[in-house]
Enzyme design. Sequence first.
Site, PDB file in Angstrom:
ATOM      1  N   ALA A 115       0.867  -1.179   0.000  1.00  0.00           N
ATOM      2  CA  ALA A 115       0.000   0.000   0.000  1.00  0.00           C
ATOM      3  C   ALA A 115       0.901   1.226   0.000  1.00  0.00           C
ATOM      4  CB  ALA A 115      -0.900  -0.005   1.231  1.00  0.00           C
ATOM      5  N   TYR A 146       6.482  10.055   6.671  1.00  0.00           N
ATOM      6  CA  TYR A 146       5.546   9.186   5.944  1.00  0.00           C
ATOM      7  C   TYR A 146       5.988   9.042   4.487  1.00  0.00           C
ATOM      8  CZ  TYR A 146       0.980   7.441   4.271  1.00  0.00           C
ATOM      9  OH  TYR A 146      -0.037   6.703   3.709  1.00  0.00           O
TER      10      TYR A 146
END
Length: 315
Positions: A115, A146
């Site tokens: 993902a 992130y």
Amino acid sequence: MARYLITGGAGFIGSHLCGSFLNQGHEVICMDNYSTGAQQNIANFASNRRFTFMDHNVSRYIEVQQALDFVLHFASPASPVDYLELPIPTLKVGSLGTHNALGLAKAKNAVFLLASTSEVYGDPLVRPQNEEYWGNVNPVGPRGVYDEAKRFAEAMTMAYHRYHGLDTRIVRIFNTYGPRMRMRDGRVVPNFIMQALNGEPLTVYGQGGQTRSFQYVDDLVAGIQRLLASGEHYPVNIGNPHEMTVLQFAEKILELTGSTSEIVYRPLPQDDPQVRQPDIAKARKLLGWEPKVELDEGLTKTIEYFRSRLQEQEA
Ligand code: UDP
């Protein structure tokens, strides 16, 4: 029948994937440490004999006894608010967690799906963003934890494919919404809906001119299923190209909730991408996939979900 292991399976997207594979008659092992996932998201599956839950932090070595056909790596904080609060776990789950999940897939000779995210494009200088674009990421900014973890995860996935011959997929997921998002995860969809339902002001960051394109979770799940069935190893964008400004989105939420809340303006977070819109030509051509759920329809279901969660809390 196949056996799927989903890391982050108790999260928003992970739990929808669990439900979809169970509905198709498959076996699902859901791995989660409830860092941002929730037991309630998988409560419906608990009595299913084809469902197993494993409480585990995937940044640590993963041990699974059963044979596996697919490993889907969805574990990670994904709301900007969460990954700013959990910077080091975010970096670890994207790097060490991806390495462990890849190692597991290799040991089991399973197909691996990562993902990934539109955040690999950072604050993009092109619009719409296609898969050939390398992105504009600030590695040392607050979102770097992130963005860079996911970019590393993509590089690691391609290395396992090239060096070990692992059968891998990379999905770049654009803003996705739907039932089972956390009510207070800080992202724009839960924030605006909760504020509207509670009669509080909707907090638009900056002037609200920045754009996003919102996809309903069922469309994403369908895209992921198609990608798994394809033989594509390079990244594929899955998102809804319907782009709008954050201010327009706030007005849409007011309209659909019938709320009379006002709109207030708050400072724009650092490195907040100014535009985001997926180019989905590749998914259309390669997977024969495109989103089907209109924004009004998807948001109406999502608002219903938040309404019923609020009623549960009040009861
Ligand atoms: N945003 C906003 N008000 C909020 C929360 C978010 O205006 O209460 C904005 C945010 O600045 C960003 C967009 O909405 O431009 C989407 O933010 P989100 O946190 O959902 O995720 P992102 O797309 O930035 O990863």
